[in-house]
Design a protein around this motif. Structure first.
Motif, PDB file in Angstrom:
ATOM      1  N   ARG A 141      47.899  41.620  29.552  1.00 29.17           N
ATOM      2  CA  ARG A 141      46.952  42.541  30.176  1.00 29.17           C
ATOM      3  C   ARG A 141      46.993  43.893  29.490  1.00 29.17           C
ATOM      4  NH1 ARG A 141      43.019  40.607  33.291  1.00 29.17           N
ATOM      5  NH2 ARG A 141      43.730  38.916  34.576  1.00 29.17           N
ATOM      6  N   ALA A 142      45.814  44.481  29.321  1.00 26.50           N
ATOM      7  CA  ALA A 142      45.713  45.851  28.815  1.00 26.50           C
ATOM      8  C   ALA A 142      46.150  46.787  29.929  1.00 26.50           C
ATOM      9  CB  ALA A 142      44.272  46.166  28.401  1.00 26.50           C
ATOM     10  N   GLY A 143      46.555  47.974  29.572  1.00 25.72           N
ATOM     11  CA  GLY A 143      46.875  48.950  30.599  1.00 25.72           C
ATOM     12  C   GLY A 143      45.627  49.245  31.418  1.00 25.72           C
ATOM     13  N   GLU A 144      45.824  49.507  32.684  1.00 27.04           N
ATOM     14  CA  GLU A 144      44.685  49.820  33.542  1.00 27.04           C
ATOM     15  C   GLU A 144      43.966  51.041  32.984  1.00 27.04           C
ATOM     16  OE1 GLU A 144      43.600  48.583  36.694  1.00 27.04           O
ATOM     17  OE2 GLU A 144      44.895  46.851  36.445  1.00 27.04           O
ATOM     18  N   SER A 145      42.693  50.909  32.764  1.00 27.79           N
ATOM     19  CA  SER A 145      41.870  52.030  32.341  1.00 27.79           C
ATOM     20  C   SER A 145      40.474  51.793  32.893  1.00 27.79           C
ATOM     21  CB  SER A 145      41.830  52.143  30.818  1.00 27.79           C
ATOM     22  OG  SER A 145      41.028  51.127  30.274  1.00 27.79           O
ATOM     23  N   GLU A 146      39.682  52.807  32.851  1.00 27.66           N
ATOM     24  CA  GLU A 146      38.319  52.677  33.359  1.00 27.66           C
ATOM     25  C   GLU A 146      37.548  51.603  32.588  1.00 27.66           C
ATOM     26  OE1 GLU A 146      34.686  55.591  34.752  1.00 27.66           O
ATOM     27  OE2 GLU A 146      36.616  56.459  34.205  1.00 27.66           O
ATOM     28  N   ALA A 147      37.877  51.432  31.324  1.00 26.83           N
ATOM     29  CA  ALA A 147      37.176  50.443  30.496  1.00 26.83           C
ATOM     30  C   ALA A 147      37.464  49.015  30.939  1.00 26.83           C
ATOM     31  CB  ALA A 147      37.560  50.619  29.037  1.00 26.83           C
ATOM     32  N   THR A 148      38.603  48.771  31.568  1.00 28.53           N
ATOM     33  CA  THR A 148      38.949  47.403  31.966  1.00 28.53           C
ATOM     34  C   THR A 148      38.621  47.115  33.429  1.00 28.53           C
ATOM     35  OG1 THR A 148      41.241  48.027  32.499  1.00 28.53           O
ATOM     36  CG2 THR A 148      40.810  47.228  30.266  1.00 28.53           C
ATOM     37  N   LEU A 149      37.980  48.053  34.104  1.00 33.21           N
ATOM     38  CA  LEU A 149      37.610  47.836  35.494  1.00 33.21           C
ATOM     39  C   LEU A 149      36.323  47.027  35.596  1.00 33.21           C
ATOM     40  CD1 LEU A 149      38.209  51.392  37.017  1.00 33.21           C
ATOM     41  CD2 LEU A 149      39.731  49.411  37.137  1.00 33.21           C
ATOM     42  N   PRO A 193      32.729  46.211  37.310  1.00 33.27           N
ATOM     43  CA  PRO A 193      31.708  47.174  37.759  1.00 33.27           C
ATOM     44  C   PRO A 193      31.911  47.650  39.206  1.00 33.27           C
ATOM     45  CG  PRO A 193      30.668  45.476  36.481  1.00 33.27           C
ATOM     46  CD  PRO A 193      32.119  45.054  36.664  1.00 33.27           C
ATOM     47  N   ALA A 194      32.263  46.766  40.104  1.00 33.14           N
ATOM     48  CA  ALA A 194      32.471  47.171  41.503  1.00 33.14           C
ATOM     49  C   ALA A 194      33.672  48.111  41.617  1.00 33.14           C
ATOM     50  CB  ALA A 194      32.669  45.943  42.387  1.00 33.14           C
ATOM     51  N   GLU A 195      34.701  47.862  40.811  1.00 37.30           N
ATOM     52  CA  GLU A 195      35.864  48.740  40.816  1.00 37.30           C
ATOM     53  C   GLU A 195      35.492  50.119  40.269  1.00 37.30           C
ATOM     54  OE1 GLU A 195      39.491  45.563  40.102  1.00 37.30           O
ATOM     55  OE2 GLU A 195      38.209  46.087  38.401  1.00 37.30           O
ATOM     56  N   ARG A 196      34.667  50.138  39.222  1.00 40.92           N
ATOM     57  CA  ARG A 196      34.202  51.413  38.669  1.00 40.92           C
ATOM     58  C   ARG A 196      33.398  52.194  39.695  1.00 40.92           C
ATOM     59  NH1 ARG A 196      31.799  49.199  33.398  1.00 40.92           N
ATOM     60  NH2 ARG A 196      33.708  48.443  32.524  1.00 40.92           N
ATOM     61  N   ASP A 197      32.553  51.479  40.461  1.00 39.19           N
ATOM     62  CA  ASP A 197      31.756  52.136  41.497  1.00 39.19           C
ATOM     63  C   ASP A 197      32.654  52.809  42.529  1.00 39.19           C
ATOM     64  OD1 ASP A 197      29.451  51.264  40.253  1.00 39.19           O
ATOM     65  OD2 ASP A 197      29.074  49.631  41.676  1.00 39.19           O
ATOM     66  N   LEU A 198      33.716  52.116  42.924  1.00 37.79           N
ATOM     67  CA  LEU A 198      34.648  52.704  43.895  1.00 37.79           C
ATOM     68  C   LEU A 198      35.352  53.932  43.320  1.00 37.79           C
ATOM     69  CD1 LEU A 198      36.219  49.500  45.469  1.00 37.79           C
ATOM     70  CD2 LEU A 198      34.807  51.205  46.637  1.00 37.79           C
TER      71      LEU A 198
END
Length: 112
Positions: free
Chosen positions: A71-79, A81-86
């Motif tokens: 897994r890549a480190g958590e970043s906005e790029a790996t979220l 779409p629903a997670e990005r919206d939150l």
């Protein structure tokens, strides 16, 4: 790349597609590929090229995970779409909005 590695990529790609809540039809459209090509990727009979992986990444697919299993480190790029919206809702909220989102998050933690 060996056939064994192809077979490992397929299930991880499917897992990521489902994580970001996309149907095969919608996902193949995003990738500029046919549904048949996507089925071949998910079955491990073929793999997407680098250009397609870049398109997937733009939709929140953790491409590092698909290719390597790490897994890549958590970043906005790996979220997804629903997670990005939150996340955007959190960032755009005032004190009351953040308190409401935090309260919902607590409820969701206890439901798991």
């Amino acid at each position: 790349m060996s056939e064994i590695k192809y077979r490992q990529i397929g299930p991880r790609l499917r897992e990521e597609r489902l994580r970001i809540s996309m149907s095969q039809v919608d996902f193949s459209e995003v990738c500029g590929a046919s549904r048949n090509a996507l089925v071949q990727w998910e079955c491990g009979d073929a793999t997407p090229n680098v250009g397609v992986l870049a398109l997937m990444s733009g939709k929140g697919v953790d491409v590092l995970y698909v290719v390597t299993g790490d897994r890549a480190g958590e970043s906005e790029a790996t979220l997804a779409p629903a997670e990005r919206d939150l996340l955007q809702a959190w960032r755009g909220s005032g004190e009351k909005g953040r308190a409401a989102l935090a309260a919902v998050a607590e409820i969701l933690k206890t439901d798991a």
